[in-house]
Design an enzyme around this catalytic site. Structure first.
Site, short mmCIF file in Angstrom:
data_model
loop_
_atom_site.label_atom_id
_atom_site.label_comp_id
_atom_site.label_asym_id
_atom_site.label_seq_id
_atom_site.Cartn_x
_atom_site.Cartn_y
_atom_site.Cartn_z
N TRP A 103 11.61 -3.10 -11.01
CA TRP A 103 10.81 -1.87 -10.88
C TRP A 103 10.60 -1.25 -12.25
CZ3 TRP A 103 8.18 -1.91 -6.76
CH2 TRP A 103 8.74 -2.33 -5.54
N ASP A 173 12.98 7.30 -12.33
CA ASP A 173 12.59 6.75 -11.03
C ASP A 173 13.87 6.71 -10.21
OD1 ASP A 173 11.94 5.28 -8.82
OD2 ASP A 173 11.32 3.47 -9.90
N LYS A 197 13.32 5.25 1.07
CA LYS A 197 14.70 4.75 1.00
C LYS A 197 15.71 5.81 1.44
CE LYS A 197 12.85 1.35 -1.79
NZ LYS A 197 12.02 1.20 -2.98
C1 LIG Z 1 11.13 0.72 -3.79
C2 LIG Z 1 11.10 1.12 -5.21
C3 LIG Z 1 9.90 1.36 -5.89
C4 LIG Z 1 8.55 1.15 -5.25
O1 LIG Z 1 8.23 2.21 -4.46
P1 LIG Z 1 6.80 2.33 -3.73
O2 LIG Z 1 6.95 3.66 -3.07
O3 LIG Z 1 6.68 1.18 -2.79
O4 LIG Z 1 5.75 2.32 -4.76
C5 LIG Z 1 9.96 1.79 -7.19
N1 LIG Z 1 11.13 1.95 -7.82
C6 LIG Z 1 12.31 1.72 -7.20
C7 LIG Z 1 13.59 1.91 -7.95
C8 LIG Z 1 12.33 1.30 -5.88
O5 LIG Z 1 13.49 1.07 -5.26
#
Ligand SMILES: *Cc1c(COP(=O)(O)O)cnc(C)c1O
Length: 360
Positions: A103, A173, A197
Site C-alpha cells: 500500500w 495511512d 477495516k
Molecule cells: C486496504 C488498504 C488500503 C486500500 O484501501 P481502499 O479503501 O480500498 O482504497 C490502503 N492502505 C492500507 C494500509 C490498507 O490496508
C-alpha cells in the site's frame, strides 16, 4: 439468529454485531422517522444529526484537537494516495515515503506523478516482514508519508516516525488500524483511513486534516479533489456516502461504550497476544513478521510447507473459520482480528490450530 461464522477477512471485515442489528432496524426507519437511513436526504434534519454525531464522537474518542477537520470522503484510501500529492507536492518539491508494504508503494507511485518522491526506508529486501528503524530522510521534504499498519505483511509501527525536518508534516495511512489504539493526532498533518477495516462499510474514507493544510492545498484541481471544498461544506459538497457515515457513527458509539481507544488497545493486545504466544510455542507454525514489528490487527503465519498451509485453510473453512488465506505475496495464513473481532473467535482459532497441529 446466528449463522454467523468467524470472519478473519482483511477487509471489508467483521463489524460489531450490535451495530449490524441496530443498522438492520434503521434500514426500514431511521429512529421513528418512518424513512430508512438510506432513504433520507443528506440535507434533512435526521441525517444531518447522524453526521454531526459521527463527527463529534470521532473527535471525542480520538481526542482530535480543534485545529483539525474531520472529513468523510469517497474513493477509499487509494484516492488519498493521489489527493495528498496533488494538493501538496509541487513539481520542484520532494516528499518522503516509508516503504513498508505494497500500500505504501502504491502511495509512492502516485506521488511520482506530481513531484519528487524519495524513499526514506524500505523493508522490501525481506518481503516487508519488518518496520525499518533507520530512516534516510531527504533534507526538506514537503511531507513524510507512512502506512502505520501493513495489512498484507502483518507489521505495524509501534510509534510515529520521527527525525525528519520539522517543517515537513506527517501523513498517515491508518486504514487497517484506525482507532485500534490511542492516536496522537497532533503529530500528524493528515490521517486517513478507508472505513472497511475498522470503522464501517467500504465507500467512506475518514480524513483528519489540519486547518492550515486545508487552506494550503492546490487551487488548481477540480472541486472534488480539493480538501477545502469538503471542509467548507461539512463533507456535504455533494451527496456523501450516507449509509457509511451512519454505520461509522454506530461504530464510534460502540468504541466509546467499550472503553474508547484505550479499551480497544487493551482488547487488541490481549487478542493478538494469545495468538502470537501460541505461534511462538508451536513447533508447526511460524509468525512471518519480525517480533518487534508484529501487527495487532493482521497476524500472518505459515507452516513452512505450502501443501500443509492449503490443507489448513481448507479444513479451517470447513469448520467455520473464514478468510484465513494469506495474501498471495506472502502466502500462508493471515488472521485479521480488527477491533470488532471477538476474543472467543481467537480462542476458537487457537483450539483449531492445536487440533491441526496434532494431526499434521
Ligand atoms: C486496504 C488498504 C488500503 C486500500 O484501501 P481502499 O479503501 O480500498 O482504497 C490502503 N492502505 C492500507 C494500509 C490498507 O490496508
Amino acid at each position: 439468529m446466528s449463522n454467523r461464522i468467524w470472519n478473519f477477512s482483511a477487509g471489508p471485515a467483521v463489524l460489531p454485531e450490535s451495530v449490524l442489528e441496530e443498522a438492520r432496524d434503521n434500514l426500514l426507519s431511521l429512529g421513528d422517522t418512518g424513512v430508512g437511513v438510506c432513504e433520507h436526504s443528506h440535507r434533512g434534519k435526521p441525517f444531518v444529526a447522524v453526521a454531526e454525531e459521527a463527527e463529534s464522537l470521532c473527535r471525542e474518542i480520538a481526542d482530535i484537537p480543534d485545529n483539525y477537520r474531520v472529513l468523510f470522503l469517497q474513493g477509499g484510501a487509494s484516492q488519498q494516495f493521489g489527493m495528498v500529492p496533488m494538493n501538496f507536492l509541487a513539481k520542484d518539491q520532494t516528499a518522503d515515503y516509508l516503504i513498508t508494504g505494497s500500500w505504501a508503494k502504491k502511495a509512492l507511485k502516485e506521488a511520482k506523478l506530481f513531484g519528487t518522491a524519495h524513499v526514506a526506508c524500505s523493508s522490501e529486501d525481506a518481503n516487508f516482514n519488518y518496520i525499518p528503524s533507520e530512516m534516510n530522510y531527504s533534507d526538506s521534504p514537503r511531507y513524510v508519508h507512512y502506512a502505520s499498519n501493513n495489512t498484507i505483511y502483518g507489521t505495524q509501527f509501534r510509534t510515529e516516525p520521527t527525525g525528519f525536518n520539522s517543517k515537513a508534516f506527517l501523513v498517515r495511512d491508518a486504514s487497517s488500524e484506525i482507532f485500534s489504539r490511542p492516536i496522537d493526532v497532533a503529530k500528524h498533518g493528515i490521517i486517513y483511513a478507508g472505513a472497511q477495516k475498522n470503522l464501517g462499510p467500504s465507500g467512506v474514507t475518514l480524513v483528519i486534516i489540519r486547518d492550515d493544510l486545508v487552506e494550503a492545498g492546490s487551487q488548481e484541481l477540480t472541486s472534488m479533489l480539493q480538501y477545502r471544498t469538503h471542509a467548507g461544506a461539512d463533507s456535504m459538497y455533494n451527496t456523501p456516502p450516507t449509509f457509511g457515515i451512519y454505520l461509522m457513527m454506530l461504530v464510534f458509539r460502540w468504541i466509546k461504550t467499550n472503553g474508547g481507544l484505550a479499551g480497544m488497545q487493551t482488547r487488541n493486545e490481549d487478542k493478538a497476544g494469545r495468538l502470537y504466544d501460541y505461534l511462538d510455542n508451536s513447533s508447526l507454525y511460524q509468525a512471518t513478521a519480525q517480533n518487534d514489528s508484529r501487527s495487532l490487527m493482521n497476524v500472518t503465519f505459515v507452516t513452512g510447507d505450502a501443501d500443509k498451509d492449503a490443507a489448513f485453510i481448507k479444513q479451517a473453512e470447513a469448520k467455520g473459520f473464514s478468510a484465513l488465506k494469506g495474501h498471495r505475496s506472502v502466502g500462508g495464513m493471515r488472521a485479521s482480528i480488527y477491533n470488532a473481532f471477538p476474543t472467543e473467535g481467537v480462542d476458537a482459532l487457537i483450539e483449531f490450530m492445536k487440533e491441526f497441529e496434532a494431526s499434521a
